[in-house]
Design a protein around this motif. Structure first.
Motif, mmCIF file in Angstrom:
data_model
loop_
_atom_site.group_PDB
_atom_site.id
_atom_site.type_symbol
_atom_site.label_atom_id
_atom_site.label_comp_id
_atom_site.label_asym_id
_atom_site.label_seq_id
_atom_site.Cartn_x
_atom_site.Cartn_y
_atom_site.Cartn_z
ATOM 1 N N THR A 117 -94.328 76.295 9.219
ATOM 2 C CA THR A 117 -93.822 75.074 8.584
ATOM 3 C C THR A 117 -92.393 75.268 8.102
ATOM 4 O O THR A 117 -91.526 74.408 8.310
ATOM 5 C CB THR A 117 -94.736 74.659 7.412
ATOM 6 O OG1 THR A 117 -96.053 74.421 7.919
ATOM 7 C CG2 THR A 117 -94.215 73.426 6.702
ATOM 8 N N ALA A 118 -92.136 76.394 7.448
ATOM 9 C CA ALA A 118 -90.774 76.678 6.977
ATOM 10 C C ALA A 118 -89.802 76.803 8.149
ATOM 11 O O ALA A 118 -88.678 76.297 8.087
ATOM 12 C CB ALA A 118 -90.767 77.947 6.133
ATOM 13 N N ALA A 119 -90.240 77.461 9.220
ATOM 14 C CA ALA A 119 -89.368 77.638 10.392
ATOM 15 C C ALA A 119 -89.050 76.293 11.036
ATOM 16 O O ALA A 119 -87.893 76.025 11.389
ATOM 17 C CB ALA A 119 -90.024 78.585 11.389
ATOM 18 N N LEU A 120 -90.051 75.462 11.204
ATOM 19 C CA LEU A 120 -89.813 74.140 11.792
ATOM 20 C C LEU A 120 -88.880 73.325 10.894
ATOM 21 O O LEU A 120 -87.908 72.722 11.368
ATOM 22 C CB LEU A 120 -91.134 73.401 11.991
ATOM 23 C CG LEU A 120 -91.003 71.957 12.470
ATOM 24 C CD1 LEU A 120 -90.347 71.908 13.838
ATOM 25 C CD2 LEU A 120 -92.355 71.280 12.505
ATOM 26 N N ALA A 121 -89.163 73.312 9.606
ATOM 27 C CA ALA A 121 -88.329 72.548 8.676
ATOM 28 C C ALA A 121 -86.893 73.066 8.673
ATOM 29 O O ALA A 121 -85.945 72.271 8.574
ATOM 30 C CB ALA A 121 -88.925 72.605 7.270
ATOM 31 N N ALA A 122 -86.715 74.381 8.791
ATOM 32 C CA ALA A 122 -85.366 74.961 8.775
ATOM 33 C C ALA A 122 -84.520 74.479 9.945
ATOM 34 O O ALA A 122 -83.288 74.451 9.856
ATOM 35 C CB ALA A 122 -85.448 76.483 8.770
ATOM 36 N N THR A 123 -85.155 74.089 11.047
ATOM 37 C CA THR A 123 -84.396 73.604 12.201
ATOM 38 C C THR A 123 -84.051 72.118 12.094
ATOM 39 O O THR A 123 -83.152 71.646 12.778
ATOM 40 C CB THR A 123 -85.162 73.851 13.518
ATOM 41 O OG1 THR A 123 -86.354 73.054 13.531
ATOM 42 C CG2 THR A 123 -85.494 75.317 13.700
ATOM 43 N N LEU A 124 -84.773 71.380 11.252
ATOM 44 C CA LEU A 124 -84.592 69.927 11.185
ATOM 45 C C LEU A 124 -83.168 69.477 10.840
ATOM 46 O O LEU A 124 -82.647 68.552 11.478
ATOM 47 C CB LEU A 124 -85.587 69.315 10.200
ATOM 48 C CG LEU A 124 -87.050 69.352 10.619
ATOM 49 C CD1 LEU A 124 -87.931 68.802 9.500
ATOM 50 C CD2 LEU A 124 -87.272 68.590 11.909
ATOM 51 N N PRO A 125 -82.501 70.079 9.844
ATOM 52 C CA PRO A 125 -81.142 69.600 9.541
ATOM 53 C C PRO A 125 -80.193 69.692 10.738
ATOM 54 O O PRO A 125 -79.381 68.790 10.962
ATOM 55 C CB PRO A 125 -80.685 70.513 8.398
ATOM 56 C CG PRO A 125 -81.950 70.953 7.741
ATOM 57 C CD PRO A 125 -82.938 71.096 8.869
ATOM 58 N N SER A 126 -80.325 70.745 11.512
ATOM 59 C CA SER A 126 -79.449 70.893 12.674
ATOM 60 C C SER A 126 -79.781 69.874 13.758
ATOM 61 O O SER A 126 -78.889 69.335 14.409
ATOM 62 C CB SER A 126 -79.548 72.305 13.249
ATOM 63 O OG SER A 126 -78.974 73.205 12.337
ATOM 64 N N TRP A 127 -81.076 69.617 13.949
ATOM 65 C CA TRP A 127 -81.450 68.618 14.960
ATOM 66 C C TRP A 127 -80.887 67.256 14.580
ATOM 67 O O TRP A 127 -80.393 66.516 15.437
ATOM 68 C CB TRP A 127 -82.958 68.547 15.145
ATOM 69 C CG TRP A 127 -83.575 69.801 15.681
ATOM 70 C CD1 TRP A 127 -84.589 70.510 15.119
ATOM 71 C CD2 TRP A 127 -83.224 70.516 16.875
ATOM 72 N NE1 TRP A 127 -84.883 71.613 15.879
ATOM 73 C CE2 TRP A 127 -84.056 71.642 16.964
ATOM 74 C CE3 TRP A 127 -82.267 70.316 17.870
ATOM 75 C CZ2 TRP A 127 -83.982 72.558 18.011
ATOM 76 C CZ3 TRP A 127 -82.182 71.232 18.912
ATOM 77 C CH2 TRP A 127 -83.037 72.332 18.976
ATOM 78 N N VAL A 128 -80.955 66.916 13.298
ATOM 79 C CA VAL A 128 -80.409 65.632 12.845
ATOM 80 C C VAL A 128 -78.900 65.600 13.077
ATOM 81 O O VAL A 128 -78.357 64.608 13.583
ATOM 82 C CB VAL A 128 -80.759 65.385 11.359
ATOM 83 C CG1 VAL A 128 -79.994 64.189 10.807
ATOM 84 C CG2 VAL A 128 -82.259 65.177 11.192
ATOM 85 N N ALA A 129 -78.212 66.675 12.710
ATOM 86 C CA ALA A 129 -76.759 66.724 12.888
ATOM 87 C C ALA A 129 -76.391 66.613 14.363
ATOM 88 O O ALA A 129 -75.437 65.912 14.724
ATOM 89 C CB ALA A 129 -76.202 68.011 12.286
ATOM 90 N N LEU A 130 -77.129 67.296 15.233
ATOM 91 C CA LEU A 130 -76.850 67.235 16.666
ATOM 92 C C LEU A 130 -77.148 65.850 17.236
ATOM 93 O O LEU A 130 -76.417 65.353 18.099
ATOM 94 C CB LEU A 130 -77.653 68.300 17.406
ATOM 95 C CG LEU A 130 -77.206 69.739 17.141
ATOM 96 C CD1 LEU A 130 -78.218 70.727 17.716
ATOM 97 C CD2 LEU A 130 -75.822 69.988 17.715
ATOM 98 N N ALA A 131 -78.207 65.212 16.748
ATOM 99 C CA ALA A 131 -78.513 63.855 17.198
ATOM 100 C C ALA A 131 -77.403 62.901 16.770
ATOM 101 O O ALA A 131 -76.997 62.023 17.543
ATOM 102 C CB ALA A 131 -79.861 63.403 16.629
ATOM 103 N N GLY A 132 -76.905 63.077 15.561
ATOM 104 C CA GLY A 132 -75.792 62.244 15.106
ATOM 105 C C GLY A 132 -74.551 62.455 15.957
ATOM 106 O O GLY A 132 -73.869 61.492 16.323
ATOM 107 N N ALA A 133 -74.258 63.709 16.286
ATOM 108 C CA ALA A 133 -73.094 63.997 17.132
ATOM 109 C C ALA A 133 -73.275 63.379 18.520
ATOM 110 O O ALA A 133 -72.321 62.853 19.103
ATOM 111 C CB ALA A 133 -72.884 65.504 17.228
ATOM 112 N N ALA A 134 -74.497 63.416 19.033
ATOM 113 C CA ALA A 134 -74.768 62.805 20.340
ATOM 114 C C ALA A 134 -74.561 61.298 20.298
ATOM 115 O O ALA A 134 -74.203 60.681 21.304
ATOM 116 C CB ALA A 134 -76.192 63.125 20.784
ATOM 117 N N ALA A 135 -74.759 60.698 19.113
ATOM 118 C CA ALA A 135 -74.568 59.257 18.959
ATOM 119 C C ALA A 135 -73.116 58.895 18.642
ATOM 120 O O ALA A 135 -72.801 57.732 18.437
ATOM 121 C CB ALA A 135 -75.487 58.733 17.858
#
Length: 192
Positions: A117-135
């Motif tokens: 759970t901690a590992a998955l959550a730790a990746t979430l901020p980067s996924w959001v930032a990358l999705a924003g950059a893709a947009a």
């Protein structure tokens, strides 16, 4: 809210001499990305194999190296005129791999579900930032619990074995909140 990320310009300035020496020696930015992942793996091994508080010093040194490599790889690429799309991809993958490797050090110390759970959550901020950059938005960093804060929390857990579960809970919740804050900020910026 930028957390410890606000110190990045100051930290980058402190590393400028190292960056210059690496550039003069022709060190590849990709080598630094790989060294950051290896440093995170070494910190994980120290966390898993050494008892607290003996694990604290090697974990702190290795995670400091991980953060230095994460700062130096992109800066070296820009300074040396060696930025590439492959390098950007390797940088992102290296950062995620380093986070996951670091948190894997908790596997012998805590329940699998909590570490996962901690590992998955730790990746979430980067996924959001990358999705924003893709947009089309600028790449967002910072927040209440970013990369630097996660590393600091792992050092805290290495110093006191009774803090393993609370640290993993803080990593999970704080990372999720960071992702939510980044997402809300992106939502506002992209809607304007």
């Amino acid at each position: 809210m930028n957390g410890l990320y606000a110190l990045k310009p100051w930290y980058a300035d402190r590393l400028s001499g190292v960056r210059g020496a690496l550039a003069r020696r022709g060190v590849s930015p990709d080598t630094l990305t790989a060294a950051g992942v290896v440093s995170a793996g070494g910190a994980a091994a120290a966390l898993a194999l050494l008892p607290a508080p003996l694990a604290a010093l090697p974990v702190a040194v290795l995670l400091a190296a991980r953060l230095a490599c994460a700062n130096l790889d992109g800066a070296l690429a820009r300074d040396a005129g060696r930025t590439t799309r492959r390098g950007a991809l390797l940088n992102e993958l290296g950062d995620r791999a380093a986070d996951l490797a670091m948190l894997a050090g908790f596997l012998p110390l805590a329940p699998l579900w909590l570490v996962a759970t901690a590992a998955l959550a730790a990746t979430l901020p980067s996924w959001v930032a990358l999705a924003g950059a893709a947009a089309g938005a600028p790449r967002l960093n910072g927040g209440p619990l970013g990369k630097t804060e996660r590393c600091l929390l792992v050092v805290v857990a290495a110093a006191a074995s009774g803090l393993v579960t609370p640290v993993l809970l803080v990593v999970a919740v704080g990372s999720a909140l960071t992702a939510v804050f980044r997402c809300a900020r992106l939502w506002r910026e992209l809607g304007a």
